[in-house]
Scaffold this motif. Structure first.
Motif, PDB file in Angstrom:
ATOM      1  N   MET A  69      47.811  37.298 -29.637  1.00 56.03           N
ATOM      2  CA  MET A  69      48.379  36.170 -30.377  1.00 56.03           C
ATOM      3  C   MET A  69      49.902  36.176 -30.301  1.00 56.03           C
ATOM      4  O   MET A  69      50.529  35.134 -30.133  1.00 56.03           O
ATOM      5  CB  MET A  69      47.905  36.209 -31.829  1.00 56.03           C
TER       6      MET A  69
ATOM      7  N   MET B 262      44.996  20.834 -32.435  1.00 58.02           N
ATOM      8  CA  MET B 262      44.002  21.892 -32.208  1.00 58.02           C
ATOM      9  C   MET B 262      44.645  23.276 -32.284  1.00 58.02           C
ATOM     10  O   MET B 262      44.062  24.218 -32.821  1.00 58.02           O
ATOM     11  CB  MET B 262      43.327  21.712 -30.846  1.00 58.02           C
ATOM     12  N   TYR B 263      45.853  23.403 -31.766  1.00 58.23           N
ATOM     13  CA  TYR B 263      46.594  24.666 -31.802  1.00 58.23           C
ATOM     14  C   TYR B 263      46.854  25.076 -33.252  1.00 58.23           C
ATOM     15  O   TYR B 263      46.587  26.213 -33.642  1.00 58.23           O
ATOM     16  CB  TYR B 263      47.900  24.462 -31.038  1.00 58.23           C
ATOM     17  N   TYR B 264      47.362  24.137 -34.061  1.00 59.50           N
ATOM     18  CA  TYR B 264      47.660  24.439 -35.463  1.00 59.50           C
ATOM     19  C   TYR B 264      46.388  24.808 -36.229  1.00 59.50           C
ATOM     20  O   TYR B 264      46.351  25.797 -36.950  1.00 59.50           O
ATOM     21  CB  TYR B 264      48.336  23.262 -36.153  1.00 59.50           C
ATOM     22  N   ILE B 265      45.339  24.014 -36.080  1.00 58.97           N
ATOM     23  CA  ILE B 265      44.083  24.270 -36.796  1.00 58.97           C
ATOM     24  C   ILE B 265      43.472  25.593 -36.342  1.00 58.97           C
ATOM     25  O   ILE B 265      42.973  26.373 -37.157  1.00 58.97           O
ATOM     26  CB  ILE B 265      43.093  23.102 -36.612  1.00 58.97           C
ATOM     27  N   GLY B 266      43.519  25.862 -35.044  1.00 56.93           N
ATOM     28  CA  GLY B 266      42.961  27.102 -34.527  1.00 56.93           C
ATOM     29  C   GLY B 266      43.641  28.337 -35.096  1.00 56.93           C
ATOM     30  O   GLY B 266      42.984  29.338 -35.397  1.00 56.93           O
ATOM     31  N   PHE B 267      44.942  28.278 -35.268  1.00 56.48           N
ATOM     32  CA  PHE B 267      45.648  29.442 -35.787  1.00 56.48           C
ATOM     33  C   PHE B 267      45.548  29.574 -37.297  1.00 56.48           C
ATOM     34  O   PHE B 267      45.486  30.671 -37.825  1.00 56.48           O
ATOM     35  CB  PHE B 267      47.127  29.425 -35.362  1.00 56.48           C
TER      36      PHE B 267
ATOM     37  N   GLY C  94      43.165  28.108 -39.280  1.00 51.56           N
ATOM     38  CA  GLY C  94      41.825  27.827 -39.792  1.00 51.56           C
ATOM     39  C   GLY C  94      41.148  28.957 -40.531  1.00 51.56           C
ATOM     40  O   GLY C  94      40.347  28.712 -41.431  1.00 51.56           O
ATOM     41  N   ASN C  95      41.437  30.189 -40.193  1.00 51.71           N
ATOM     42  CA  ASN C  95      40.797  31.315 -40.876  1.00 51.71           C
ATOM     43  C   ASN C  95      41.525  31.745 -42.143  1.00 51.71           C
ATOM     44  O   ASN C  95      40.990  32.545 -42.912  1.00 51.71           O
ATOM     45  CB  ASN C  95      40.675  32.517 -39.938  1.00 51.71           C
TER      46      ASN C  95
ATOM     47  N   TYR D  29      46.308  18.208 -28.638  1.00 53.43           N
ATOM     48  CA  TYR D  29      46.339  19.644 -28.349  1.00 53.43           C
ATOM     49  C   TYR D  29      47.185  20.406 -29.366  1.00 53.43           C
ATOM     50  O   TYR D  29      46.873  21.534 -29.716  1.00 53.43           O
ATOM     51  CB  TYR D  29      46.842  19.910 -26.930  1.00 53.43           C
TER      52      TYR D  29
ATOM     53  N   THR E 156      50.258  34.947 -36.323  1.00 57.71           N
ATOM     54  CA  THR E 156      49.825  33.576 -36.611  1.00 57.71           C
ATOM     55  C   THR E 156      51.028  32.700 -36.942  1.00 57.71           C
ATOM     56  O   THR E 156      51.198  31.618 -36.372  1.00 57.71           O
ATOM     57  CB  THR E 156      48.825  33.548 -37.782  1.00 57.71           C
TER      58      THR E 156
ATOM     59  N   CYS F 207      53.372  32.063 -33.970  1.00 57.22           N
ATOM     60  CA  CYS F 207      52.859  30.988 -33.103  1.00 57.22           C
ATOM     61  C   CYS F 207      53.077  29.619 -33.734  1.00 57.22           C
ATOM     62  O   CYS F 207      53.493  28.667 -33.063  1.00 57.22           O
ATOM     63  CB  CYS F 207      51.373  31.195 -32.823  1.00 57.22           C
TER      64      CYS F 207
END
Length: 148
Positions: free
Chosen positions: A21, A123-128, A130-131, A120, A82, A85
């Motif tokens: 990451m 998706m990048y923001y949500i992917g990082f 999201g957890n 994109y 996180t 990024c």
């Protein structure tokens, strides 16, 4: 012994994921970032951080007593990477996506920043991120749901 080895592999990989990451964040900052907004740092910093966390895991500094909790504790080690990024891409000002008629952009060479669409980036923001809600939700679900 077998449980401990599997546990080290599982939780150690979660701890070491911060290496990847961090390297992603470094590359995003190098290519798309605003110079000086987020420090680039040497390339070896994130592999050293990931290795340190994986070794700490293998040596037992993360408990071995409650495996589900241990995964979340190991996940907390991904906090710096996180946000590194997210900052690297989030501080960037983006070109307008709405163009009317013919513009000079169609004939000029597009830069790398122009090739990253809003979809994109989302998706990048949500992917990082999201957890992140799982960390406070896990103890609440264990304590109040009767599922423990």
């Amino acid at each position: 012994l077998r449980f401990r080895l599997f546990w080290i592999v599982c939780v150690g990989n979660v701890s070491f994921a911060s290496c990847y990451m961090g390297l992603i964040g470094r590359e995003v900052q190098r290519v798309f970032g605003i110079k000086g907004a987020v420090p680039l740092g040497p390339w070896w910093f994130w592999p050293m951080y990931g290795t340190y966390m994986a070794i700490a895991t293998a040596l037992g500094y993360i408990s071995f007593k409650r495996p589900a909790c241990d995964i979340f504790i190991a996940g907390i080690t991904q906090f710096p990477t996180t946000f590194y990024c997210l900052l690297a891409l989030g501080l960037r000002s983006w070109p307008s996506t709405s163009t009317t008629g013919t513009s000079t952009h169609s004939s000029s060479k597009k830069s790398a920043i122009d090739l990253v669409s809003r979809c994109y980036r989302i998706m990048y923001y949500i992917g990082f991120i999201g957890n992140a809600p799982l960390l406070p939700m896990y103890p609440l679900l264990v304590q109040y749901s009767g599922m423990s």
